[in-house]
Design a protein around this motif. Structure first.
Motif, short mmCIF file in Angstrom:
data_model
loop_
_atom_site.label_atom_id
_atom_site.label_comp_id
_atom_site.label_asym_id
_atom_site.label_seq_id
_atom_site.Cartn_x
_atom_site.Cartn_y
_atom_site.Cartn_z
N GLN A 1 0.83 -1.22 0.00
CA GLN A 1 -0.16 -0.02 -0.11
C GLN A 1 0.94 1.24 0.08
N SER A 2 1.45 1.61 -1.16
CA SER A 2 2.41 2.83 -1.36
C SER A 2 2.62 2.90 -2.68
N GLY A 3 3.14 3.97 -3.15
CA GLY A 3 3.49 4.22 -4.55
C GLY A 3 2.58 5.31 -4.87
N ASP A 4 3.20 6.31 -5.66
CA ASP A 4 2.45 7.36 -6.31
C ASP A 4 2.38 7.07 -7.79
N ILE A 5 1.41 6.67 -8.34
CA ILE A 5 1.30 6.17 -9.83
C ILE A 5 0.46 7.29 -10.52
N LEU A 6 1.06 7.58 -11.80
CA LEU A 6 0.13 8.69 -12.79
C LEU A 6 -0.28 7.86 -13.63
N VAL A 7 -1.60 7.91 -14.04
CA VAL A 7 -2.15 7.16 -15.20
C VAL A 7 -2.42 8.21 -16.06
N VAL A 8 -1.98 8.11 -17.31
CA VAL A 8 -2.17 8.84 -18.25
C VAL A 8 -2.99 8.03 -19.68
N ASP A 9 -4.10 8.68 -19.80
CA ASP A 9 -5.11 8.10 -20.68
C ASP A 9 -6.14 9.17 -21.17
N ASP A 10 -6.28 9.37 -22.28
CA ASP A 10 -7.20 10.27 -23.17
C ASP A 10 -8.91 9.50 -22.84
N THR A 11 -8.76 8.43 -22.40
CA THR A 11 -10.41 7.78 -22.24
C THR A 11 -10.65 7.75 -20.66
N PRO A 12 -11.77 8.75 -20.12
CA PRO A 12 -11.91 8.68 -18.74
C PRO A 12 -12.36 7.45 -18.35
N VAL A 13 -13.00 6.47 -19.09
CA VAL A 13 -13.33 5.34 -18.36
C VAL A 13 -11.90 4.42 -18.04
N ASN A 14 -11.01 4.35 -19.05
CA ASN A 14 -9.82 3.86 -18.70
C ASN A 14 -9.17 4.18 -17.21
N VAL A 15 -9.07 5.49 -17.34
CA VAL A 15 -8.67 6.25 -16.03
C VAL A 15 -9.35 5.84 -14.95
N GLU A 16 -10.62 5.90 -14.88
CA GLU A 16 -11.45 5.44 -13.70
C GLU A 16 -11.30 4.02 -13.49
N LEU A 17 -11.01 3.42 -14.39
CA LEU A 17 -10.72 1.94 -14.21
C LEU A 17 -9.65 1.49 -13.48
N LEU A 18 -8.47 2.24 -14.13
CA LEU A 18 -7.22 1.75 -13.44
C LEU A 18 -6.93 2.64 -12.06
N ALA A 19 -7.69 3.74 -11.87
CA ALA A 19 -7.60 4.36 -10.52
C ALA A 19 -8.13 3.67 -9.50
N GLY A 20 -9.45 3.04 -10.08
CA GLY A 20 -9.93 2.12 -8.94
C GLY A 20 -9.36 1.02 -8.44
N MET A 21 -8.84 0.14 -9.62
CA MET A 21 -8.16 -1.09 -8.89
C MET A 21 -7.05 -0.78 -8.22
N LEU A 22 -6.05 0.47 -8.55
CA LEU A 22 -4.83 0.56 -8.01
C LEU A 22 -5.22 1.38 -6.65
N GLY A 23 -6.22 1.98 -6.57
CA GLY A 23 -6.55 2.79 -5.32
C GLY A 23 -7.05 1.64 -4.43
N ALA A 24 -7.77 0.70 -4.60
CA ALA A 24 -8.11 -0.45 -3.93
C ALA A 24 -6.93 -1.41 -3.51
N ALA A 25 -5.91 -1.14 -4.21
CA ALA A 25 -4.63 -2.11 -3.77
C ALA A 25 -3.66 -1.41 -2.70
N GLY A 26 -4.19 0.01 -2.74
CA GLY A 26 -3.49 0.82 -1.65
C GLY A 26 -2.58 1.72 -2.12
N TYR A 27 -2.53 1.94 -3.47
CA TYR A 27 -1.90 3.08 -4.27
C TYR A 27 -2.35 4.22 -4.13
N HIS A 28 -1.56 5.21 -4.32
CA HIS A 28 -2.06 6.60 -4.56
C HIS A 28 -1.94 7.08 -5.77
N VAL A 29 -3.14 7.54 -6.68
CA VAL A 29 -3.07 7.57 -8.15
C VAL A 29 -3.70 8.94 -8.47
N ARG A 30 -2.79 9.44 -9.44
CA ARG A 30 -3.09 10.90 -9.94
C ARG A 30 -3.43 10.46 -11.47
#
Length: 396
Positions: free
Chosen positions: A10-39
């Motif tokens: 449960q650590s790590g600052d991860i930057l997700v870069v994608d022009d599709t909001p759905v993909n961003v939300e999907l990745l942010a959700g699964m990574l956030g649930a795993a304890g990562y900080h996502v922007r």
């Protein structure tokens, strides 16, 4: 490190870069649930600004974006020394080998194809974060080792400089010691000559004049005073001769003519006769040592016998000189009163100064001297002289 229920870090600052909001939300959700900080960022330009504002631990970067695509974003990041080491994983629906190779050539560490699978994404993220952390730690350790190595090199250079200065100072001191010893021998010779040839002759002339006065028919009182003056002159003459002999024994001249062993035997026999003690002399003739060594050995014996005559009250003296294994080994032992060998370095005593001087004389030619003695048990002086005189006549 904190963990969530699935055991992932449960650590790590991860930057997700994608022009599709759905993909961003999907990745942010699964990574956030795993304890990562996502922007997130939705285009290449905003992604670069986000990275410049605060560097993430990992970047998930879509390739196909309008304007600046993922490859171009990656190229900018890798050209900047501040951001080139950030691990970057490409995201794309492109599965052809050419695009994957291009991504790796630009510096990406991995490639995730769409649609995303939670376990795969989390596994790849976890692995590359761990690899990045390990790489960072290794780089830090290498940097510390380099700093330690540089400091060690500086310390060695400084130590070498100090050592060289000490060695230079020691050589200067050694040269000075040689000059002092040479000067002492020359001064001894000069004083002995002046005592014997000048003052001694004057005292001898005075004694002869007093002898002449004895037969001049002086009165009883004058004769008595004359006898006293004659006795004083005779005693002074003998004392001057003894002083001259001690400063420059005639046997010392035999060093060059007959060698050390003959010179020592002559001197020791003369001293035994004058001191009334029995000499046991064991020094078989051998190859002559260098004159500096021979002179040092002779002077040590001379000083030792002077010490014995003044302090030891001896009846027997044993002198043994051996030539073995490239060394001259001298032993001078007596059965006299002895002394406290532990007090040799008490410089307040003239007796100690004489013994310390002997030690220094031996050291100057690269030898060593040991004194063994105790009150009431006699004493022994053990000296070892090298056959080969060290450079500059001294040993470090």
């Amino acid at each position: 490190m904190n963990t969530v229920n699935n055991g992932l870090p449960q650590s790590g600052d991860i930057l997700v870069v994608d022009d599709t909001p759905v993909n961003v939300e999907l990745l942010a959700g699964m990574l956030g649930a795993a304890g990562y900080h996502v922007r997130s960022a939705t285009n290449g330009a905003s992604a670069l600004r986000s990275v410049q504002a605060r560097q993430p631990a990992l970047i998930l970067l879509d390739i196909m974006m309008p304007g600046m695509d993922g490859f171009e974003v990656c190229r900018h990041l890798k050209e900047d020394a501040l951001t080139r080491d950030i691990p970057l994983i490409f995201l794309s629906a492109l599965t052809d080998t050419a695009n994957k190779l291009k991504g790796f050539e630009l510096g990406a560490v991995d490639y995730i194809t769409k649609p995303f699978h939670v376990k795969e994404v989390l596994a790849r993220v976890r692995v590359h974060l761990a690899l990045s952390a390990a790489q960072e730690q290794l780089t830090h350790q290498i940097r510390e080792l380099q700093q330690t190595d540089e400091q060690l090199a500086r310390d060695i250079a400084e130590h070498k400089g100090i050592q060289e200065n000490l060695e230079a100072a020691l050589k200067r001191l050694q040269t000075l010691n040689v000059q002092i010893t040479t000067g002492q021998e020359e001064e001894r010779h000069k004083i002995a000559y002046e005592l014997h040839e000048q003052l001694g002759q004057e005292i001898a002339s005075l004694k002869m004049y007093l002898d002449l006065l004895k037969g001049q028919g002086l009165g009883q009182e004058a004769q008595a005073r004359l006898l006293v003056a004659h006795g004083i002159a005779k005693a002074m003459l003998q004392r001057i001769r003894n002083m001259s002999r001690n400063l420059r024994p005639p046997e010392l001249d035999a060093l060059d003519s007959f060698g050390l062993f003959e010179a020592l035997q002559r001197y020791c026999e003369q001293q035994a006769g004058a001191g009334g003690w029995v000499l046991h002399f064991d020094a078989p003739p051998s190859k002559r040592p260098p004159r500096d060594v021979a002179l040092a050995c002779f002077r040590v014996v001379q000083d030792a016998l002077a010490h014995i005559a003044q302090h030891a009250d001896v009846t027997e003296v044993w002198l043994v000189l051996r030539d073995c294994a490239g060394e001259l080994q001298l032993s001078l032992r007596d059965n006299g009163a002895g002394f406290d060998a532990a007090g040799v370095h008490d410089r307040a005593r003239a007796q100690s100064l004489l013994l310390i001087g002997m030690q220094e004389r031996v050291r100057q030619v690269g030898g060593s001297l040991e004194i063994k003695a105790s009150p009431g048990s006699g004493g022994e002086i053990l000296a070892v002289f090298p056959r080969a005189v060290p450079k500059d006549g001294l040993q470090e």
